[in-house]
Design a protein around this motif. Sequence first.
Motif, PDB file in Angstrom:
ATOM      1  N   GLU A 368       1.061  -1.384  -0.046  1.00  0.00           N
ATOM      2  CA  GLU A 368      -0.110   0.027   0.014  1.00  0.00           C
ATOM      3  C   GLU A 368       1.003   1.349   0.168  1.00  0.00           C
ATOM      4  O   GLU A 368       2.059   1.258   0.421  1.00  0.00           O
ATOM      5  N   SER A 544       5.034  -3.898   4.114  1.00  0.00           N
ATOM      6  CA  SER A 544       3.990  -3.360   4.767  1.00  0.00           C
ATOM      7  C   SER A 544       4.396  -2.566   6.023  1.00  0.00           C
ATOM      8  O   SER A 544       5.179  -3.308   6.689  1.00  0.00           O
ATOM      9  N   MET A 567      -4.921  -8.223  -1.335  1.00  0.00           N
ATOM     10  CA  MET A 567      -4.660  -7.145  -2.224  1.00  0.00           C
ATOM     11  C   MET A 567      -4.995  -7.558  -3.731  1.00  0.00           C
ATOM     12  O   MET A 567      -5.725  -6.672  -4.684  1.00  0.00           O
ATOM     13  N   VAL A 572      -6.116  -3.436  -5.122  1.00  0.00           N
ATOM     14  CA  VAL A 572      -5.702  -2.231  -4.263  1.00  0.00           C
ATOM     15  C   VAL A 572      -4.386  -1.774  -4.947  1.00  0.00           C
ATOM     16  O   VAL A 572      -3.960  -0.644  -5.006  1.00  0.00           O
TER      17      VAL A 572
END
Length: 573
Positions: A368, A544, A567, A572
């Motif tokens: 992310e 992460s 994910m 994402v």
Amino acid sequence: MWVALSLSIVVGVLDGFGLAMFIPLLQLVSGNEEIDPDSLGGLSFLLEGMTTVGLPLSLASVLLIILVFFSFKGILGFWRTYYLVLIKLYFTRVVRFKNIDGLARFSYVSFVQSNAGAIQNTMSAEMGRLSNAFGSYSATLQSAVMVLVYVSLALITNPRFTILVVIGAILSNLLYRQVYVITKKNSLAISKGGHLFHGLMIQMVSFFKYFKSTGYAKIYSKKLKSAVLTIEKSYRTIGYYDALLKATREPMIIAVVAAVILIQVTFLSAELNGIILSLLFFYRSLSYIMALQNSWNAFLNTSGAIENMKEFLHELKSGQEYWGDIVVEHLDQSIELKNISFAYGSKAVLQNISLTIPKNKTLAFVGESGSGKTTLMSIITGLLQPATGSISIDGVDYKEIKLDALQRKIGYITQEPIIYTDTIFNNISQWAEKTPDSLERFWYAAEQASVADFIASLEHKEESELGNNGIQISGGQKQRIAIARELFKDIDILLMDEATSALDSKTEKEIQENIERLQGQYTILVIAHRISTVQKADEIILLSDGTLKARGPFDELIENSEQFRSMAKLQVL
């Protein structure tokens, strides 16, 4: 500079001797049969010298001597002026080269913390002001030397008169000290205002499309106008005091000379004939006194550029990156990261990352936003240094190698590809000389990047202009040209930082196919936001919160990592 000053002394002396010979010339023209040596005061040795070498004190010989003095003055004056031009050019070149070399060695961390407007302004407009400051300072020294020569000649001719005039000139000059202080202060303000203006202009040009499309261009222009008015105010203040100096300088000097003559003749019973030659020298020096004050004030006008340049050079020096001495020609085995950590201030971005990147393998970094992908990439390229841990290539620590040699073996493709406002050939070759060899490499790189057919279809082929930042071509063609540029460089490592995220699905797929064809030929590191672009990577690294959560081929991560599987399902990335 000492050569120029020495020439100025000789030029001034020759000019003074030539002027002194006008006194006997006037006596001969007036019908005097004999020349009065006392009329030259301490310079009577000129007449004695003529007699010694056998020259008669006649009208023709005096004119000849005057011609000789002024001819030599002209010759030496030419070489002095030309020498000063060469010195000024040399000075400007040295400072520019120091700036360029300093910026080239400026660390990335220091660069992102610096003022882009200040860098732009200092290396462009401020360089012009600095060059002018050097010219004004040189002119001040030259004028000072000439004034000193004429005052010395006047002192030899009539000491008492000269001393009184010099005292009066010094006292009158004290009146201008506050003006000089104000001028220097406003010169510094101009430098700072220039930094602000250039910084705003950089943003205006960089974000022009956004400003126009949102109607903000007119609003933002008010900030630019405000910066212009701030600079104008400083220039207006300097102009006011400069005009004041020029208007009052000559009357002030004439008033001093007139007062001294009045004192000499009225109170000290001096003969006016005895001060004529000294007065002639002072009148000659008057222009140089005015030039001296003009050039000094001009120097103060631009002196802010000197302070600014000193600060800038210090900033470049203190922000330099330091390299080792080992030159890495190629990546032969692997790049290895051991317990790498990095933080921006107190915020940890990477924590204890250990990773081996084998040669000619393709690794994809996913996670992310804020997980540390781009920071990790910057550490691998040497742009950032880890706070703890180590990174090495083929067993050699980054601290021991010449990073610029390694970085020349790295290709870097970003989301917004770098396109120069130039031809396609120069964009790909980065201004390599156009030879049969470079042309062959050009077309080979274009073929590998699947952009050769597009280039060949253009009217001017590789010489086609791409417009401002590549405005005339599509996003996909920009990316292909950017890839071709990196392949032209004969790289070992290709980094792609979300290189296809701004493209439509069809173009993204085509670019991805190009990249897959390069697998096995280069060490490829990819940061991706869509799962579809990393499925064929040899290994996927899941980050992460700055930590390495999982790694392995796509199928393995799908099976073993809940976070990666989630994910992939939600897309994402």
